[in-house]
Design a protein around this motif. Structure first.
Motif, PDB file in Angstrom:
ATOM      1  N   SER A   1       0.849  -1.182   0.000  1.00 37.83           N
ATOM      2  CA  SER A   1       0.000   0.000   0.000  1.00 37.83           C
ATOM      3  C   SER A   1       0.889   1.237   0.000  1.00 37.83           C
ATOM      4  O   SER A   1       2.101   1.134   0.185  1.00 37.83           O
ATOM      5  CB  SER A   1      -0.883   0.004   1.250  1.00 37.83           C
TER       6      SER A   1
ATOM      7  N   ILE B   1       1.341   5.589   4.371  1.00 38.91           N
ATOM      8  CA  ILE B   1       0.318   6.546   4.788  1.00 38.91           C
ATOM      9  C   ILE B   1       0.674   7.135   6.152  1.00 38.91           C
ATOM     10  O   ILE B   1       0.795   6.409   7.134  1.00 38.91           O
ATOM     11  CB  ILE B   1      -1.063   5.866   4.873  1.00 38.91           C
TER      12      ILE B   1
ATOM     13  N   MET C   1      -5.661   9.208   9.881  1.00 40.28           N
ATOM     14  CA  MET C   1      -4.911   8.921   8.667  1.00 40.28           C
ATOM     15  C   MET C   1      -4.921  10.115   7.706  1.00 40.28           C
ATOM     16  O   MET C   1      -5.954  10.757   7.485  1.00 40.28           O
ATOM     17  CB  MET C   1      -5.512   7.707   7.951  1.00 40.28           C
ATOM     18  N   ASP C   2      -3.752  10.408   7.144  1.00 43.54           N
ATOM     19  CA  ASP C   2      -3.628  11.426   6.092  1.00 43.54           C
ATOM     20  C   ASP C   2      -3.928  10.728   4.761  1.00 43.54           C
ATOM     21  O   ASP C   2      -3.053  10.120   4.148  1.00 43.54           O
ATOM     22  CB  ASP C   2      -2.216  12.006   6.106  1.00 43.54           C
ATOM     23  N   SER C   3      -5.187  10.802   4.325  1.00 43.51           N
ATOM     24  CA  SER C   3      -5.652   9.985   3.197  1.00 43.51           C
ATOM     25  C   SER C   3      -4.969  10.378   1.904  1.00 43.51           C
ATOM     26  O   SER C   3      -4.934  11.561   1.519  1.00 43.51           O
ATOM     27  CB  SER C   3      -7.172  10.128   3.029  1.00 43.51           C
ATOM     28  N   THR C   4      -4.400   9.394   1.244  1.00 41.61           N
ATOM     29  CA  THR C   4      -3.898   9.574  -0.118  1.00 41.61           C
ATOM     30  C   THR C   4      -4.994   9.143  -1.088  1.00 41.61           C
ATOM     31  O   THR C   4      -5.981   8.520  -0.707  1.00 41.61           O
ATOM     32  CB  THR C   4      -2.638   8.732  -0.332  1.00 41.61           C
TER      33      THR C   4
ATOM     34  N   ARG D   1      -7.329   7.325  -3.533  1.00 41.87           N
ATOM     35  CA  ARG D   1      -7.685   5.961  -3.872  1.00 41.87           C
ATOM     36  C   ARG D   1      -7.639   5.797  -5.391  1.00 41.87           C
ATOM     37  O   ARG D   1      -7.624   6.778  -6.124  1.00 41.87           O
ATOM     38  CB  ARG D   1      -9.101   5.652  -3.368  1.00 41.87           C
TER      39      ARG D   1
ATOM     40  N   TYR E   1      -6.416   2.107  -3.497  1.00 41.40           N
ATOM     41  CA  TYR E   1      -5.186   1.601  -2.906  1.00 41.40           C
ATOM     42  C   TYR E   1      -4.879   0.223  -3.474  1.00 41.40           C
ATOM     43  O   TYR E   1      -5.768  -0.604  -3.649  1.00 41.40           O
ATOM     44  CB  TYR E   1      -5.315   1.506  -1.384  1.00 41.40           C
TER      45      TYR E   1
ATOM     46  N   TRP F   1     -10.163   8.397   8.504  1.00 38.79           N
ATOM     47  CA  TRP F   1      -9.545   8.885   7.270  1.00 38.79           C
ATOM     48  C   TRP F   1      -9.864  10.362   7.072  1.00 38.79           C
ATOM     49  O   TRP F   1     -11.024  10.738   6.927  1.00 38.79           O
ATOM     50  CB  TRP F   1     -10.022   8.043   6.084  1.00 38.79           C
TER      51      TRP F   1
ATOM     52  N   HIS G   1      -6.297  15.581   3.342  1.00 38.22           N
ATOM     53  CA  HIS G   1      -4.878  15.922   3.502  1.00 38.22           C
ATOM     54  C   HIS G   1      -4.690  17.311   4.088  1.00 38.22           C
ATOM     55  O   HIS G   1      -3.878  17.498   5.024  1.00 38.22           O
ATOM     56  CB  HIS G   1      -4.155  15.830   2.146  1.00 38.22           C
TER      57      HIS G   1
ATOM     58  N   TYR H   1       3.797   6.094  10.335  1.00 38.12           N
ATOM     59  CA  TYR H   1       3.368   5.616   9.023  1.00 38.12           C
ATOM     60  C   TYR H   1       2.841   4.177   9.117  1.00 38.12           C
ATOM     61  O   TYR H   1       3.278   3.391   9.954  1.00 38.12           O
ATOM     62  CB  TYR H   1       4.532   5.664   8.025  1.00 38.12           C
TER      63      TYR H   1
END
Length: 809
Positions: free
Chosen positions: A86, A89, A116-119, A121, A123, A195, A198, A214
């Motif tokens: 993944s 994160i 969580m610092d969402s990246t 999707r 994933y 989530w 950012h 992380y």
């Protein structure tokens, strides 16, 4: 063929009630067996299917950057073939959720949160599936995604507002969506991933002390090769992986535990129900052959062969079984769906629920039930072959049986067994004679009473033990203190001030502080012996500043650690390392290797016994300033002060700590377990109660019809119908009471011991039970009352029949 059909139809029409009861018994047996098989298989299948659908991780790494460089770890795994990863994160940790405008909820207030610092999707590993709300690539500003395990349990929906404590301020966010997050979506949640957008993450946490940690998920193409990758890691890095790690076994355990336990109980009881059904069918056919011995002899004398006579019974019970098995199969699918849904509700998504499929195993179980019934019918119906027409017409029984009966009648008085009852009350003699003369029926009623009592008592003991888990919390691996303090704002909370206040408060007996660190043990591998290598074991280690004995932690063997070179380990750690009390274990703690003596071995369901316990002095050998102890455990001198102490501490430290009772925390975690158990155990209890009443009614009715002439003589001699009925009731209730006592013993000791074998895989070697004997006795008496009800209702025929008709018959 017409003769077979006519006799079959006559049997079905003549004994409508009895045939209906047999059909009901087959129906219930089918429901229990097919439901249990469906629950067991589909629980695993549904989890596996969802895990594959989300491309779920086999291991989840939690990196804080102090032991391993997160980017270095991520880069190494990205280079490995056969492994998907993944994104790396970032996250920060917080404690507790509150809902503005709602009463505080203990379960929410004490959750451990990964913000969580969402990246963006999708994933590659651990994709999120949307259960409620609008699907998007990232959360919108001012909103969060909440895991379904938390949302469903605490009735939180998209649009609701949540508050999180971050230092001196509150972070207020709106729930935009509920998502299925496989690594943190199991029942009984104590932690969750939240989530965030950012920009919200940067804004809220940039000024808060601390640094990003992380997470990254690993998914192996071949899960069994995972150890080989970690061995290669150790060779490349020169050290084992020393960070935190959540394995696939840990992720899956609480998804499966409840339904496996329920399914096991249902399989066992379903087999018992099937045995009762087969025994009842065999008894009914045998009794029918004996009761109609002369008629069968006449029919055979007229030319009907033994094979055709067997076919009559086969056709009769094929009809009954077909009518019962098909609805049982259909009903089992509904019941299995309800049970699976209650335990795996967190896997529901917008596009699908968790309704299990029947599949071939359910169909095969149904066909097996049908086959067993037919084999049983064939075996007992085949006894009609032995009927000799001349003997049947002359004696109404076989010549051997007639000779035995004649010898009994001509025996001298001194050899008569009635002498055993010479001094017993008349009604008791009549009741017990009824049982002794019909031994097969007596054995069946005894078995029924035992099984019903065992089912009711087992269900009661399990529900009572879990709902009163505070009394045995130390045996489940938890503390047994009175009050728990969870620090939510370290920048404001002063432990020294808190300890001073606690020491000066006469209501508080003692206070202990606990934290957690990661531990890693590497297995020894002799040169050239590849099979002995088991890879490094990562697990959580509880650290205490105080005494484990004071907060109630217990061990299966040995004792809690009392100095810095001792450690107590969970039973799963001990088993995997093949260690016992007194052995030395080499373990990495916070990046440093320690040589510790095992002082004790304990069980804990919270983390499947993959954990350990040490003193804070052990960590301070290498980290003298270690103070990362965020949970305080308080014992009171008087339980009556409990609520007042919680109120006072909450008023004084409400902005920096969450204060609640330990009972409240346990209830918040295990209320889901109680809810999952209530439905299946109640259904099984009701089924067995109904079956007991039905079969006792049926058997008593058969016995009364067989003894009709005898009861007619009793009535002509002056016994009233009520006294005759009471004598029958008395005998059956005494028999049922005996069975209930034996069954209660099985429900208290034997069945929990068998169930404990399942829980052993989840870190519990000895199932902690609380025996409320008043409730156990009450349920045992309920078994006796159910049997008595069936007997009393069936004996109404004695009241409605005149002595003259009975004697003539």
């Amino acid at each position: 063929m017409y003769a077979i059909y006519s006799l079959c139809r006559a049997n079905l029409r003549k004994k409508k009630v009895h045939n209906a009861l047999i059909g009901l018994l087959i129906l219930l047996s089918t429901i229990l067996l097919v439901t249990s098989v469906t629950v067991i298989l589909n629980t695993t299948n549904l989890f596996t299917s969802m895990h594959a659908k989300t491309h779920g991780s086999h291991e989840l790494l939690i990196l804080d950057g102090e032991v391993h460089d997160p980017k270095l770890v991520y880069g190494w795994w990205k280079e490995q073939e056969g492994v998907d990863t993944s994104p790396l994160i970032p996250f920060r940790t917080l404690s507790g959720i509150s809902r503005p405008g709602n009463e505080p909820t203990a379960g929410l207030s004490n959750l451990y949160l990964y913000m969580m610092d969402s990246t963006a999707r999708p994933y590659e590993v651990d994709e999120l599936l949307f259960a409620q709300g609008e699907e998007s690539l990232v959360p919108e500003p001012g909103t969060v995604w909440l895991p379904s395990s938390i949302a469903y349990l605490y009735d939180i929906s998209p649009g609701d507002t949540l508050e999180f404590s971050t230092g001196d301020s509150k972070l207020t966010m709106e729930v935009a969506a509920v998502v299925v997050d496989m690594p943190f979506g199991a029942p009984f949640p104590t932690s969750a991933r939240i989530w965030m957008n950012h920009q919200d993450y940067i804004t809220q946490f940039q000024d808060i002390p601390g640094k990003d940690q992380y997470m990254m998920g690993l998914r192996f193409e071949n899960y069994s090769e995972g150890l080989g990758y970690w061995e290669r890691w150790q060779q490349d890095m020169g050290t084992p992986y020393l960070g935190s790690k959540i394995t696939f076994q840990e992720m899956s355990s609480f998804y499966l535990i409840m339904n496996k336990a329920i399914g096991f109980i249902m399989v066992f009881l379903g087999l018992m129900m099937m045995f009762v059904a087969l025994f009842t069918i065999g008894f009914t056919i045998s009794d029918d052959i004996l009761s109609n011995y002369k008629t069968i002899g006449v029919i055979k004398a007229l030319g009907l062969t033994s094979r055709k006579l067997t076919s009559v019974y086969m056709m009769q019970y094929i009809t009954i079984a077909a009518v019962a098995v098909i609805p049982g199969f259909i009903a089992s699918r509904f019941l299995a769906g309800v049970i699976v849904d209650s335990a795996l509700s967190s896997l529901k998504t917008k596009t699908g629920g968790v309704t299990p499929g029947g599949g071939w195993p359910a169909l095969a179980t149904t066909l097996l039930v049908l086959a067993l019934i037919l084999l049983c019918v064939f075996y007992y119906a085949n006894k009609a072959r032995h009927v000799q027409p001349m003997q049947a017409i002359r004696y109404g029984m076989s010549e051997t049986q007639h000779s035995m009966k004649t010898r009994r009648l001509t025996r001298g008085k001194g050899s008569s067994p009635t002498g055993l009852f010479g001094r017993a009350p008349l009604l008791a003699v009549i009741g017990f004679r009824n049982l002794l003369k019909n031994r097969k029926a007596t054995v069946l009623m005894l078995l029924l009473s035992m099984m019903m009592s065992a089912v009711l008592v087992l269900g009661f003991v399990l529900l009572y033990s879990i709902s009163h888990i505070k009394e045995t919390s130390s045996l489940w691996g938890y503390d047994s203190t009175d009050v728990v303090v969870q620090v939510t704002n370290k920048s404001v909370f002063s432990r020294s001030e808190f300890d001073q206040q606690a020491a000066s408060d006469p209501r508080i007996q003692n206070t202990n502080w606990i934290g957690a660190v990661n531990g890693v043990v590497t297995a020894d591998r002799p040169v050239g012996v590849e099979a002995s290598y088991t890879g490094p074991m990562n697990f959580s280690i509880i650290v205490i500043d105080g005494s484990y004995d004071e907060i109630g932690y217990r061990n299966l063997s040995g004792r809690n650690p009392q100095n810095k070179n001792e450690i107590s380990i969970g039973m799963k750690v001990a088993k995997q390392l093949n260690k016992e009390v007194g052995d030395v274990v080499d373990i990495y703690i916070e990046g440093y290797e320690h040589h510790l003596t095992i002082s004790g071995i304990y069980q804990s369901i919270a983390n499947m016994s993959y954990s350990a316990r040490i003193l804070v002095d052990t960590v301070r050998v290498n980290h003298p300033d270690y103070e990362n102890l965020d949970s305080g455990f308080i014992n009171l001198a008087n339980d009556a002060d409990l609520e007042q102490v919680v109120q006072d501490l909450s008023a004084g430290y409400g902005n920096s700590a969450s204060v609640t009772t330990q009972q409240t925390l346990l209830d918040a975690v295990y209320k889901q377990a109680v809810a999952s158990l209530i439905l299946p155990m109640s259904i099984m209890g009701l089924l067995f109660t109904g079956v007991t009443v039905i079969i006792v009614y049926s058997l008593s009715r058969i016995n009364i019809r067989k003894e009709g002439k005898t009861y007619g003589i009793y009535k002509t001699l002056g016994l009233t119908s009520w006294k005759i009925r009471f004598s029958i009731l008395l005998g059956i209730m005494v028999l049922s009471l005996l069975g209930a006592i034996i069954g209660a013993g099985a429900g208290v000791y034997i069945l929990p011991m068998i169930l404990g074998r399942i829980l052993k895989d989840y870190g519990i070697a000895e199932l902690p039970l609380i025996l409320n004997w008043w409730g156990i006795v009450a349920l045992a008496l309920m078994t006796t009352l159910a049997s008595g009800l069936g007997s009393w209702v069936s004996s109404r025929i004695v009241t409605s029949t005149s002595p003259r008709i009975l004697v003539i018959e």
